[in-house]
Motif scaffolding. Sequence first.
Motif, PDB file in Angstrom:
ATOM      1  N   PRO A  25       0.836  -1.206   0.000  1.00 35.07           N
ATOM      2  CA  PRO A  25       0.000   0.000   0.000  1.00 35.07           C
ATOM      3  C   PRO A  25       0.873   1.259   0.000  1.00 35.07           C
ATOM      4  O   PRO A  25       1.934   1.300   0.627  1.00 35.07           O
ATOM      5  N   SER A  26       0.458   2.251  -0.744  1.00 35.91           N
ATOM      6  CA  SER A  26       1.129   3.556  -0.834  1.00 35.91           C
ATOM      7  C   SER A  26       2.516   3.483  -1.448  1.00 35.91           C
ATOM      8  O   SER A  26       3.338   4.370  -1.231  1.00 35.91           O
ATOM      9  N   SER A  27       2.788   2.456  -2.223  1.00 32.88           N
ATOM     10  CA  SER A  27       4.096   2.344  -2.878  1.00 32.88           C
ATOM     11  C   SER A  27       4.185   3.227  -4.120  1.00 32.88           C
ATOM     12  O   SER A  27       5.276   3.514  -4.584  1.00 32.88           O
ATOM     13  N   GLY A  28       3.042   3.640  -4.671  1.00 37.24           N
ATOM     14  CA  GLY A  28       3.030   4.501  -5.842  1.00 37.24           C
ATOM     15  C   GLY A  28       2.625   3.815  -7.132  1.00 37.24           C
ATOM     16  O   GLY A  28       2.780   4.363  -8.214  1.00 37.24           O
ATOM     17  N   ARG A  29       2.066   2.596  -7.039  1.00 35.91           N
ATOM     18  CA  ARG A  29       1.658   1.858  -8.239  1.00 35.91           C
ATOM     19  C   ARG A  29       0.717   2.666  -9.122  1.00 35.91           C
ATOM     20  O   ARG A  29       0.939   2.796 -10.325  1.00 35.91           O
ATOM     21  N   LYS A  97      11.281  -1.391   5.310  1.00 41.91           N
ATOM     22  CA  LYS A  97      10.903  -2.193   6.465  1.00 41.91           C
ATOM     23  C   LYS A  97       9.424  -2.555   6.417  1.00 41.91           C
ATOM     24  O   LYS A  97       8.964  -3.415   7.155  1.00 41.91           O
ATOM     25  N   GLN A  98       8.680  -1.920   5.541  1.00 35.16           N
ATOM     26  CA  GLN A  98       7.229  -2.100   5.465  1.00 35.16           C
ATOM     27  C   GLN A  98       6.865  -3.499   4.958  1.00 35.16           C
ATOM     28  O   GLN A  98       7.118  -3.837   3.804  1.00 35.16           O
ATOM     29  N   GLN A 104       7.382 -10.572   0.418  1.00 35.59           N
ATOM     30  CA  GLN A 104       8.081 -11.719  -0.173  1.00 35.59           C
ATOM     31  C   GLN A 104       7.141 -12.904  -0.346  1.00 35.59           C
ATOM     32  O   GLN A 104       7.191 -13.608  -1.363  1.00 35.59           O
ATOM     33  N   GLU A 105       6.289 -13.131   0.615  1.00 34.57           N
ATOM     34  CA  GLU A 105       5.339 -14.242   0.518  1.00 34.57           C
ATOM     35  C   GLU A 105       4.373 -14.033  -0.647  1.00 34.57           C
ATOM     36  O   GLU A 105       4.043 -14.971  -1.368  1.00 34.57           O
ATOM     37  N   VAL A 142      13.077  -7.799  -1.654  1.00 35.17           N
ATOM     38  CA  VAL A 142      12.216  -8.588  -2.535  1.00 35.17           C
ATOM     39  C   VAL A 142      12.442 -10.081  -2.311  1.00 35.17           C
ATOM     40  O   VAL A 142      11.542 -10.884  -2.508  1.00 35.17           O
ATOM     41  N   GLY A 143      13.635 -10.456  -1.875  1.00 33.66           N
ATOM     42  CA  GLY A 143      13.970 -11.863  -1.706  1.00 33.66           C
ATOM     43  C   GLY A 143      14.325 -12.512  -3.027  1.00 33.66           C
ATOM     44  O   GLY A 143      13.982 -13.661  -3.292  1.00 33.66           O
TER      45      GLY A 143
END
Length: 178
Positions: A25-29, A97-98, A104-105, A142-143
């Motif tokens: 959420p709120s990443s800017g997509r 940290k969000q 990753q899951e 991202v893993g």
Amino acid sequence: MGQIINKLSRIYIKKKVKVFMAGNPSSGRTTILYKWKNQKIEYYQPTLGFNVEHIVHNQVEFEIWDAGGGSAVRNIWIHYLQGVEALIAVLDSSDLKQDQDYFQEQIKKLLANLPSNNLPFLILANKNDKYQASLEEIEKYVGIEKFKSQIQYKIIYTNPFSGEGLTEALDWLSQRFI
């Protein structure tokens, strides 16, 4: 004028590609999606479900599914993956940290449910004007080590307000299909 150019460019489309775009959420997509679509920034409400837009770039028409990042919506992402040929993950590079484990899951679930291996996976490290995480920090967030055999990936720093990285992102993605 932009609509005329967009309609004319459809004549020369070589490939149509369904893309699934996910992120926290709120990443800017959504801001990125509509910057690609309209070439301008507007302020959007958080995406509750999905936004779907068609973007033509380098003779490729991308049907981009912008999936809301809330936990309720994440549980149904896998139901929209039929026919997906590329994946975009948008992350807020100023806040790694969000929800890292959950992020990753979700990426793991998406990749497990996609129809093919070695698909293009574009990682947009957004909001780099606030803080530009290193490539290593982003790969760890991202893993990527867990998924390297399943994908061809590229990390691109983006800032939709300045336009940084947005053309480069579409260039990289379109080159996978032409």
